[in-house]
Structure formats: structure tokens, C-alpha cells
Design an enzyme around this catalytic site. Structure first.
Site, short mmCIF file in Angstrom:
data_model
loop_
_atom_site.label_atom_id
_atom_site.label_comp_id
_atom_site.label_asym_id
_atom_site.label_seq_id
_atom_site.Cartn_x
_atom_site.Cartn_y
_atom_site.Cartn_z
N HIS A 182 -66.60 39.02 13.37
CA HIS A 182 -67.75 39.78 13.82
C HIS A 182 -68.05 40.91 12.84
CE1 HIS A 182 -64.62 42.48 15.17
NE2 HIS A 182 -64.23 41.67 16.13
P1 TYD Z 1 -62.14 41.14 20.25
O1 TYD Z 1 -63.28 41.95 19.71
O2 TYD Z 1 -62.39 39.69 20.48
O3 TYD Z 1 -60.86 41.30 19.32
P2 TYD Z 1 -60.69 40.87 17.78
O4 TYD Z 1 -61.75 41.54 17.01
O5 TYD Z 1 -59.33 41.34 17.39
O6 TYD Z 1 -60.76 39.39 17.69
O7 TYD Z 1 -61.65 41.82 21.59
C1 TYD Z 1 -60.76 41.18 22.49
C2 TYD Z 1 -61.04 41.73 23.89
O8 TYD Z 1 -60.74 43.10 23.99
C3 TYD Z 1 -62.49 41.56 24.30
O9 TYD Z 1 -62.51 41.18 25.66
C4 TYD Z 1 -63.08 42.95 24.19
C5 TYD Z 1 -61.88 43.85 24.43
N1 TYD Z 1 -61.93 45.12 23.70
C6 TYD Z 1 -62.08 46.30 24.39
O10 TYD Z 1 -62.19 46.33 25.63
N2 TYD Z 1 -62.09 47.48 23.70
C7 TYD Z 1 -61.98 47.51 22.35
O11 TYD Z 1 -61.99 48.61 21.74
C8 TYD Z 1 -61.83 46.28 21.63
C9 TYD Z 1 -61.71 46.26 20.14
C10 TYD Z 1 -61.82 45.11 22.34
#
Ligand code: TYD
Length: 135
Positions: A53
Site C-alpha cells: 500500500h
Molecule cells: P495492515 O495495514 O494490513 O498491515 P501491513 O501494512 O503490515 O500489511 O494492517 C493490519 C491490520 O491492523 C488492519 O486490520 C488495520 C490494523 N491497523 C490498525 O488498526 N492501526 C494501525 O496503525 C495499523 C498500521 C494497522
């Protein structure tokens, strides 16, 4: 628009003495922003790709405080670079509007992420083609 040249490795002050090491990261001194949010990623299998992303507004600093991983960053022009995160005293600064993918996590990897803003799912761009089209 943000270019890949704005992604940077940052070496933090690493204060060592006979007791061990202490790494310092001060907002607006060692990194370009004051962190509003800290999260960390651990227990990710080696074959998993995380991230995938870009963020419209949030800037990040990634530090593998234990173990190692890699981050591939791509700008809106399609230029990519790969950084190895393998030192607790070295981080990678990733500005907003950079596509990022974290992968190749070691079993002992703890990837610390400092973020310039609070979490807001609306500012995540999760479709790569939409990201490139924002050029
Ligand atoms: P995600 O963005 O998919 O993680 P990565 O970038 O490591 O692949 O986030 C995983 C889950 O955590 C998603 O349900 C959103 C949640 N999340 C939060 O609640 N707060 C945050 O600060 C972050 C980064 C993720």
C-alpha cells in the site's frame, strides 16, 4: 510528486558502553517528523508479503529492532529500490505517496514502524494501479 530519491536510510545515534547499546530516535531531529503512532510487526512467515500500500499523507520510519526483513519501495513513476533492514540502529525513512512492500522476514524479526499520523484507513491506497494512476 514524491520521488524514490526521497526515501533514505537513517543511522541513529548508537550509544554503547560496557552495559550494551542504547539507540536514540528524536522526532524532528533524527527523523523528519514527530511520531504520532508506533506499531510493530512480528511473527510474520518468511513467504508473506506485508504492506502493499501507499499512504496519501503519512510518513514512516521502519527499523528492524530485532532480526531482519526487506522493504521494496516504489514511487509513482514506477521506480523501485530495495532496502535491507538488518540493524537495530538503522532505519529507512519512507515519505507519503510511496508504495511499500515488506517481505523476507526472519523468524526473530521485530519491525518497528514510526508513523507521522494517527491511523486512518481512508488515507491508504491499496490498489497498485490506482496508485500509479495518481501520477
Ligand atoms: P495492515 O495495514 O494490513 O498491515 P501491513 O501494512 O503490515 O500489511 O494492517 C493490519 C491490520 O491492523 C488492519 O486490520 C488495520 C490494523 N491497523 C490498525 O488498526 N492501526 C494501525 O496503525 C495499523 C498500521 C494497522
Amino acid at each position: 510528486m514524491t520521488s524514490i530519491d526521497e526515501v533514505k536510510t537513517i543511522a541513529f545515534p548508537n550509544i554503547g558502553d560496557p552495559r550494551g547499546y542504547l539507540v536514540v530516535c528524536e522526532g524532528e531531529r533524527d527523523i523528519p517528523f514527530v511520531p504520532q503512532r508506533v506499531f510493530y510487526i512480528y511473527g510474520t512467515q518468511k513467504d508473506v508479503i506485508r504492506g502493499q500500500h501507499a499512504n496519501k499523507f503519512t510518513e514512516f520510519v521502519l527499523i528492524n529492532v530485532s532480526g531482519k526483513s526487506k522493504v521494496k519501495v516504489t514511487d509513482i513513476y514506477g521506480e523501485s529500490r530495495i532496502y535491507e533492514l538488518n540493524w537495530p540502529h538503522t532505519g529507512v525513512y519512507i515519505p507519503s505517496m510511496i508504495w511499500k512492500e515488506m517481505y523476507d522476514f526472519s523468524e526473530d524479526s521485530v519491525l518497528l514502524c514510526l508513523a507521522s499520523r494517527h491511523y486512518d484507513k481512508e488515507e491508504y491506497i491499496r490498489d497498485y494501479n490506482s496508485f500509479l494512476q495518481m501520477r
